[in-house]
Scaffold this motif. Structure first.
Motif, PDB file in Angstrom:
ATOM      1  N   ALA A 273      45.494  49.147  42.125  1.00  0.00           N
ATOM      2  CA  ALA A 273      44.166  49.314  41.524  1.00  0.00           C
ATOM      3  C   ALA A 273      43.861  48.148  40.580  1.00  0.00           C
ATOM      4  N   SER A 274      44.875  47.703  39.824  1.00  0.00           N
ATOM      5  CA  SER A 274      44.689  46.562  38.919  1.00  0.00           C
ATOM      6  C   SER A 274      44.394  45.286  39.689  1.00  0.00           C
ATOM      7  N   ALA A 275      44.911  45.205  40.921  1.00  0.00           N
ATOM      8  CA  ALA A 275      44.655  44.040  41.772  1.00  0.00           C
ATOM      9  C   ALA A 275      43.353  44.184  42.547  1.00  0.00           C
ATOM     10  N   GLY A 276      42.619  45.283  42.282  1.00  0.00           N
ATOM     11  CA  GLY A 276      41.309  45.450  42.898  1.00  0.00           C
ATOM     12  C   GLY A 276      41.336  46.011  44.303  1.00  0.00           C
ATOM     13  N   THR A 277      42.384  46.761  44.643  1.00  0.00           N
ATOM     14  CA  THR A 277      42.463  47.300  45.995  1.00  0.00           C
ATOM     15  C   THR A 277      43.233  48.616  45.968  1.00  0.00           C
ATOM     16  N   SER A 278      43.563  49.125  47.140  1.00  0.00           N
ATOM     17  CA  SER A 278      44.337  50.359  47.250  1.00  0.00           C
ATOM     18  C   SER A 278      45.280  50.229  48.441  1.00  0.00           C
TER      19      SER A 278
END
Length: 340
Positions: A273-278
């Motif tokens: 989530a911190s990397a902008g994905t799942s």
């Protein structure tokens, strides 16, 4: 052998370009083409057709005769060494466009699994060290050593650009002095009677750069990392991508990946989530990319593609692929065949 296994052996899965290069290799060693193709369904027209594919049954028939006629037990490895990047077609272009050496190794494994499915492979990495273990999923029997040597030779050839210190282990004995193998590759150590057929290699300190390379490729999408984020989240995302690419099937779940990373599933979700994905998004991106490769560049049946990518059945795969691309797998394959 049951009916399903016999049918699988008869499915055209392997590009005829590999058979053609192998037969040319044997001819240079004095073995006539007719001796290899006798009693097979492989014709000169098939070998000369860049789009033709041959079945596992046909290729193993040729290899059995060749293995019996080879006078040097190192010949199969030497043939593998001739399978450089251009020999693998699509793989060559993928690697030329790849500037991340860690993902490059993952791509090599995946493309060999798709384009040359004589054996399966299991990829693991620890820091800069990679280990590729070969898995015999066809029951190759006496042909296992011959095909293993081919794979090892080719893996070494295409990985040497970014790796060094190759340790090659064969799970069978040498028929001659093992030291004679050293002349084939000075950066390799060869071991026999090992527990597994596997190759271990280490990334070089700085991979070579290719000038003016701007190839667009499906798997480039797997390199997409939102923004300029750094730190543990990005490192986790990179590791997750590598693990999914090496094993995109049913075992590829959040809990399994988290266990391999030695973190909790909750922590894994937080990092992604911190990397902008799942996890779902990353896995679907990679599944879509590899599905498209299978559809456009192989004759692998849709049911087999669905199984390889972890879907319960063909219908589920078709539904997912349509959601990703707006097209059905059948539409993509038909369009690709028309454009060839």
């Amino acid at each position: 052998m049951d009916i399903s296994n016999r049918m699988a052996l008869e499915v055209p899965l392997i590009s005829a370009r590999y058979a053609r290069r192998f037969i040319e290799f044997m001819e240079r060693r004095g073995v006539k083409r007719a001796a290899l193709l006798n009693d097979s369904n492989i014709t000169d027209a098939m070998l000369d057709d860049p789009d033709a594919s041959i079945s596992m049954q046909e290729i193993t028939s040729v290899l059995r005769k060749a293995d019996w006629l080879m006078k040097d037990e190192r010949a199969a490895f030497q043939f593998g060494q001739q399978l450089d990047l251009p020999s693998h077609g699509l793989l060559g272009f993928a690697v030329l466009g790849q500037d991340n050496p860690r993902q490059l190794i993952s791509m090599i494994v995946q493309y060999l699994r798709v384009g040359l499915p004589l054996m399966d492979m299991e990829l693991n990495s620890t820091g800069p060290t990679f280990n590729i273990r070969l898995l015999d999923t066809w029951g190759l029997g006496e042909l296992n050593p011959c095909i293993t040597k081919m794979y090892m030779g080719s893996i070494h050839r295409v990985s040497a650009e970014v790796c060094e210190h190759f340790d090659i282990q064969f799970a069978f004995p040498a028929r001659r002095d093992a030291s004679s193998w050293q002349s084939l590759a000075t950066d390799c150590e060869f071991h026999f009677d090992a527990p597994y057929n596997q190759i271990t290699m280490t990334l070089k300190g700085q991979p070579s750069q290719k000038d003016n390379v701007s190839l667009q490729f499906l798997l480039a999408r797997t390199r997409k990392i939102a923004g300029q984020q750094t730190g543990q989240a990005d490192e986790t995302l990179m590791q997750v991508r590598e693990m999914i690419m090496s094993q995109p099937g049913r075992p590829c779940t959040t809990s399994n990946i988290a266990r391999r990373l030695d973190i909790s599933a909750r922590t894994l979700r937080q990092h992604l989530a911190s990397a902008g994905t799942s996890f779902r998004e990353v896995r679907n991106e990679i599944r879509e990319s590899f599905a498209t490769l299978y559809l456009r560049d192989t004759n692998v049946p849709l049911e087999s593609i669905a199984e390889k990518l972890g879907f319960s059945d063909q219908a589920s795969f078709t539904k997912a692929y349509r959601t990703w691309t707006g097209k059905t797998p059948g539409d993509v394959r038909k369009q690709s065949q028309k454009s060839q």
